[in-house]
Design a protein around this motif. Structure first.
Motif, PDB file in Angstrom:
ATOM      1  N   ARG A   1       0.861  -1.157   0.035  1.00 50.79           N
ATOM      2  CA  ARG A   1       0.142   0.091  -0.037  1.00 50.79           C
ATOM      3  C   ARG A   1       0.936   1.223   0.104  1.00 50.79           C
ATOM      4  N   THR A   2       2.179   1.216   0.076  1.00 46.41           N
ATOM      5  CA  THR A   2       3.039   2.359   0.136  1.00 46.41           C
ATOM      6  C   THR A   2       3.450   2.752  -1.005  1.00 46.41           C
ATOM      7  N   LEU A   3       3.077   4.084  -1.417  1.00 47.92           N
ATOM      8  CA  LEU A   3       3.669   4.830  -2.703  1.00 47.92           C
ATOM      9  C   LEU A   3       5.090   5.077  -2.593  1.00 47.92           C
ATOM     10  N   CYS A   4       5.970   4.213  -3.178  1.00 45.95           N
ATOM     11  CA  CYS A   4       7.349   4.498  -2.910  1.00 45.95           C
ATOM     12  C   CYS A   4       7.891   5.494  -4.188  1.00 45.95           C
ATOM     13  N   ALA A   5       7.148   5.663  -5.386  1.00 44.14           N
ATOM     14  CA  ALA A   5       7.816   6.460  -6.226  1.00 44.14           C
ATOM     15  C   ALA A   5       6.595   7.208  -7.197  1.00 44.14           C
ATOM     16  N   LYS A   6       6.822   8.292  -7.578  1.00 42.02           N
ATOM     17  CA  LYS A   6       5.968   8.954  -8.540  1.00 42.02           C
ATOM     18  C   LYS A   6       6.871   9.280  -9.586  1.00 42.02           C
ATOM     19  N   ALA A   7       6.526   9.279 -10.863  1.00 41.76           N
ATOM     20  CA  ALA A   7       7.081   9.457 -12.206  1.00 41.76           C
ATOM     21  C   ALA A   7       6.256  10.139 -13.246  1.00 41.76           C
ATOM     22  N   LEU A   8       6.758  11.285 -13.856  1.00 37.67           N
ATOM     23  CA  LEU A   8       6.321  11.845 -15.087  1.00 37.67           C
ATOM     24  C   LEU A   8       7.084  11.354 -16.312  1.00 37.67           C
ATOM     25  N   VAL A   9       6.700  10.755 -17.190  1.00 42.82           N
ATOM     26  CA  VAL A   9       7.443  10.398 -18.354  1.00 42.82           C
ATOM     27  C   VAL A   9       6.902  10.910 -19.605  1.00 42.82           C
ATOM     28  N   THR A  10       7.896  11.533 -20.495  1.00 47.59           N
ATOM     29  CA  THR A  10       7.503  12.170 -21.803  1.00 47.59           C
ATOM     30  C   THR A  10       8.121  11.195 -22.770  1.00 47.59           C
ATOM     31  N   TYR A  11       7.192  10.756 -23.671  1.00 52.29           N
ATOM     32  CA  TYR A  11       7.850   9.789 -24.661  1.00 52.29           C
ATOM     33  C   TYR A  11       7.660  10.732 -26.126  1.00 52.29           C
ATOM     34  N   HIS A  12       8.826  10.259 -27.154  1.00 50.11           N
ATOM     35  CA  HIS A  12       8.493  10.807 -28.339  1.00 50.11           C
ATOM     36  C   HIS A  12       7.883   9.682 -29.248  1.00 50.11           C
ATOM     37  N   ILE A  13       6.728  10.113 -30.078  1.00 43.80           N
ATOM     38  CA  ILE A  13       6.182   8.954 -31.055  1.00 43.80           C
ATOM     39  C   ILE A  13       6.824   9.413 -32.455  1.00 43.80           C
ATOM     40  N   LYS A  14       7.391   8.401 -32.881  1.00 43.97           N
ATOM     41  CA  LYS A  14       7.596   8.469 -34.250  1.00 43.97           C
ATOM     42  C   LYS A  14       6.821   8.250 -35.307  1.00 43.97           C
ATOM     43  N   ARG A  15       6.561   9.214 -36.188  1.00 42.81           N
ATOM     44  CA  ARG A  15       5.304   8.820 -37.000  1.00 42.81           C
ATOM     45  C   ARG A  15       5.797   8.944 -38.640  1.00 42.81           C
TER      46      ARG A  15
END
Length: 119
Positions: A105-119
């Motif tokens: 139940r313990t929140l051990c990490a929080k992340a924001l992740v930005t991805y590049h999408i190749k089109r």
């Protein structure tokens, strides 16, 4: 998925802009103090972000991480982890995902992740 197999990461669910991945605890994933290494936690968060995104970009040639910020909130000691990710914004060539990594139940990490999408 070779790194997933190596680490033991399993995709529990993915779709609808969300994903849930699991990583069982193994002593090989720890650092000298016995905590799961931060790099392992970050890898799980990045993988969850990717799996939230991949099913939503069918026509993409590929996706890759551009940037990731991880806040480590609690150590993980002898506990498996679950990472849940959701898409915050999906654009044509970039996407932002929000990820929570929990040990029990313990929140051990929080992340924001930005991805590049190749089109």
């Amino acid at each position: 998925m070779k790194v997933y197999d190596f680490l033991g990461i399993r995709v529990d669910s993915a779709g609808g802009g969300k994903a849930r991945l699991k990583l069982p605890w193994r002593e090989e994933l720890t650092q000298p103090l016995g905590y799961v290494h931060g790099g392992i936690i970050a890898t799980l968060a990045d993988a969850a972000a990717g799996w939230a995104l991949f099913p939503e970009v069918e026509r993409a040639e590929g996706c890759t991480t551009l940037q990731m910020q991880v806040n480590f909130l609690a150590p993980v000691v002898k506990s498996g982890m679950v990472a849940t990710a959701k898409i915050v914004r999906l654009g044509r060539t970039t996407a932002l995902m929000d990820v929570e990594v929990k040990a029990g139940r313990t929140l051990c990490a929080k992340a924001l992740v930005t991805y590049h999408i190749k089109r």
